[in-house]
Design an enzyme around this catalytic site. Structure first.
Site, PDB file in Angstrom:
ATOM      1  N   LYS A   1      40.677  52.048  61.634  1.00 38.59           N
ATOM      2  CA  LYS A   1      39.645  52.009  60.598  1.00 38.59           C
ATOM      3  C   LYS A   1      38.437  51.210  61.064  1.00 38.59           C
ATOM      4  O   LYS A   1      37.291  51.662  60.927  1.00 38.59           O
ATOM      5  CB  LYS A   1      40.216  51.382  59.319  1.00 38.59           C
ATOM      6  CG  LYS A   1      39.218  51.304  58.167  1.00 38.59           C
ATOM      7  CD  LYS A   1      39.687  50.373  57.075  1.00 38.59           C
ATOM      8  CE  LYS A   1      39.545  48.923  57.482  1.00 38.59           C
ATOM      9  NZ  LYS A   1      39.865  47.981  56.382  1.00 38.59           N
TER      10      LYS A   1
ATOM     11  N   ASP B   1      39.775  53.548  54.291  1.00 39.42           N
ATOM     12  CA  ASP B   1      40.417  52.329  53.793  1.00 39.42           C
ATOM     13  C   ASP B   1      41.072  52.650  52.457  1.00 39.42           C
ATOM     14  O   ASP B   1      41.206  53.816  52.082  1.00 39.42           O
ATOM     15  CB  ASP B   1      39.401  51.199  53.676  1.00 39.42           C
ATOM     16  CG  ASP B   1      38.350  51.460  52.597  1.00 39.42           C
ATOM     17  OD1 ASP B   1      38.353  52.562  51.992  1.00 39.42           O
ATOM     18  OD2 ASP B   1      37.520  50.558  52.349  1.00 39.42           O
TER      19      ASP B   1
END
Length: 206
Positions: free
Chosen positions: A120, A138
């Site tokens: 991420k 996320d």
């Protein structure tokens, strides 16, 4: 959800916010990387508060190493998991100096080899710093994608793969920030504010 509905949703976000920005405050590539390491399981507000002081003292890999892990901890102790994050920052700073000539790597493989940098975070760095059409997923992006029906998946990797497939290239750079903001302020995990939702007419949540 079909492609026409997705396009309408993305168009509404674009009209409402044509140039979304990350909410972390930074003035260099290194500052962004450190802020992202600190942001894991924490809020941008908390990170910005800590870094507003830290970056005045140390905002380069060399400065961080000179500061040392104990003093670094004193600046970030208000942030969750600060002991582990301090270690990540020290190790990453050392690698940036000795392996990458004080530069932030431009490839996913190199980024993910750095302590504290996962997929991420690497996606955000590639997107923000190097203008790549990566999509970071996320908890907010995951929730909005599944709840609205935009891109359903049991885990973040599946959702990321679907988003990369269904989002037109012109919107890929922005969708993470749109969905993060939407999930943070409107489509919240609890007490979602549907009557203020920009895309309520297209949402498939039941």
């Amino acid at each position: 959800m079909n492609s026409k509905i997705r396009l309408k949703i993305l168009s509404l976000f674009y009209i409402n916010q044509s140039n979304p920005k990350i909410e972390l405050v930074f003035s260099s590539d290194f500052e962004l990387m450190i802020s992202l390491i600190l942001s894991a399981q924490s809020t941008d507000v908390a990170v910005n508060k800590a870094t507003s002081v830290l970056f005045k003292i140390a905002n380069t890999p060399k400065d961080i190493l000179r500061l040392g892990i104990d003093r670094l901890k004193s600046y970030i102790k208000s942030i969750g998991l600060y002991n582990m994050k301090a270690l990540y920052i020290i190790k990453t700073s050392f690698l940036l100096i000795n392996k990458y000539n004080n530069k932030i790597p431009k490839t996913r493989k190199d980024l993910e080899s750095l302590p504290g940098i996962g997929r991420k975070t690497a996606n955000i760095i590639l997107n923000v710093l190097f203008n790549q059409n990566t999509i970071a997923v996320d908890t907010h992006v995951f929730r909005v994608s599944n709840r609205t029906g935009f891109a359903k998946g049991k885990n973040v990797k599946i959702v990321e793969k679907k988003l990369k497939r269904v989002v037109p290239s012109i919107f890929k750079k922005y969708i993470n920030f749109w969905f993060v903001n939407h999930g943070r302020y409107i489509c919240k995990a609890r007490n979602k504010i549907c009557h203020l939702c920009l895309i309520k007419n297209f949402c498939e949540f039941v």
